[in-house]
Design an enzyme around this catalytic site. Sequence first.
Site, PDB file in Angstrom:
ATOM      1  N   GLY A  16       0.672  -1.392   0.104  1.00  0.00           N
ATOM      2  CA  GLY A  16      -0.131  -0.085   0.243  1.00  0.00           C
ATOM      3  C   GLY A  16       0.925   1.530   0.202  1.00  0.00           C
ATOM      4  O   GLY A  16       2.024   1.289  -0.199  1.00  0.00           O
ATOM      5  N   LEU A  17       0.630   2.685  -0.428  1.00  0.00           N
ATOM      6  CA  LEU A  17       0.791   4.438  -0.143  1.00  0.00           C
ATOM      7  C   LEU A  17       1.622   3.695   1.078  1.00  0.00           C
ATOM      8  O   LEU A  17       1.458   3.504   2.553  1.00  0.00           O
ATOM      9  CB  LEU A  17       0.032   4.668  -0.440  1.00  0.00           C
ATOM     10  N   SER A  18       2.720   4.866   1.215  1.00  0.00           N
ATOM     11  CA  SER A  18       3.524   5.241   2.149  1.00  0.00           C
ATOM     12  C   SER A  18       1.857   5.464   3.416  1.00  0.00           C
ATOM     13  O   SER A  18       1.265   6.438   2.870  1.00  0.00           O
ATOM     14  CB  SER A  18       3.912   5.836   1.364  1.00  0.00           C
ATOM     15  N   GLY A  59      -0.594   2.393   6.478  1.00  0.00           N
ATOM     16  CA  GLY A  59      -0.945   1.873   7.972  1.00  0.00           C
ATOM     17  C   GLY A  59       0.285   0.308   7.337  1.00  0.00           C
ATOM     18  O   GLY A  59      -0.277  -0.696   9.127  1.00  0.00           O
ATOM     19  N   LYS A  60       0.547   0.305   6.558  1.00  0.00           N
ATOM     20  CA  LYS A  60       1.871  -1.189   6.568  1.00  0.00           C
ATOM     21  C   LYS A  60       2.116  -1.551   8.318  1.00  0.00           C
ATOM     22  O   LYS A  60       2.343  -2.544   8.749  1.00  0.00           O
ATOM     23  CB  LYS A  60       2.251  -1.333   5.340  1.00  0.00           C
ATOM     24  N   SER A  61       3.480  -0.869   8.281  1.00  0.00           N
ATOM     25  CA  SER A  61       4.049  -0.754   9.260  1.00  0.00           C
ATOM     26  C   SER A  61       3.369  -0.757  11.104  1.00  0.00           C
ATOM     27  O   SER A  61       3.213  -1.727  11.903  1.00  0.00           O
ATOM     28  CB  SER A  61       4.920   0.402   9.898  1.00  0.00           C
ATOM     29  N   SER A  99       5.847  -1.917  -2.269  1.00  0.00           N
ATOM     30  CA  SER A  99       5.597  -2.750  -3.538  1.00  0.00           C
ATOM     31  C   SER A  99       4.955  -2.736  -4.406  1.00  0.00           C
ATOM     32  O   SER A  99       3.814  -2.800  -4.929  1.00  0.00           O
ATOM     33  CB  SER A  99       5.322  -4.195  -2.900  1.00  0.00           C
TER      34      SER A  99
END
Length: 231
Positions: free
Chosen positions: A46-48, A51-53, A120
């Site tokens: 997903g975009l920076s 909420g990935k981290s 990615s």
Amino acid sequence: MGLPKKSSTMRRKPTASNLHPHTGKIPLREREQRHGHRGCVVWLTGLSASGKSTIATELERELFRRGCQPFILDGDSVRQGLCSDLDFSERDRHENIRRVGEVTRLFADAGFICISAFISPHRADRDLVRNLMPPGTFIEVFVNAPLAVCEQRDPKGLYAKARKLKIKNFTGITSPYEPPLTPEIELPTDKLTVMQAVEKILRLLEKKCRIKTKSASRPGKVAGAIRWSDW
């Protein structure tokens, strides 16, 4: 320097010859029996600032509490070591995900739940990693937050710099992002809390990777409210 080659979804053949891969005496099924779950990869894309981290951190905490063997690979951390020689050009972005994909495969082969948090941006790169894995062990999670929401969060101040053209090839601003077409899970993080997002992944892992259910694991301390801007 010419244009980068189009990314392939097939694993690259080794340049070196006379290679003889060594196989140990502990089969994957025995590792998985000891860990109590299947080895797999949870790939957060997903975009920076989507909420990935944040999700990766809380997911790892909950999996560990349930007695699982999780480990996080994060984009910024990997670029300080394994991929420190790469920049954000198209060519190097492809190479970054190729390297990370091979590492995630090794973790899964060891029976771990490898949580990978990477922008990615290219589908072909994510498909390359999927093709490295046995069927059913690559779980693509689309962390989907609108660009406007990501810019509003902007915990690292990157979007502000990108808008001023102080950062080149910034995904969502000056470089494209190709969203997954058929992810295993889509998380609209502008509508979900952090723990709601984590619970959705856990429910799928209970089915696909045979992790312990919440009722079967020891009760843990209830953490305070986690905000998307915390990481």
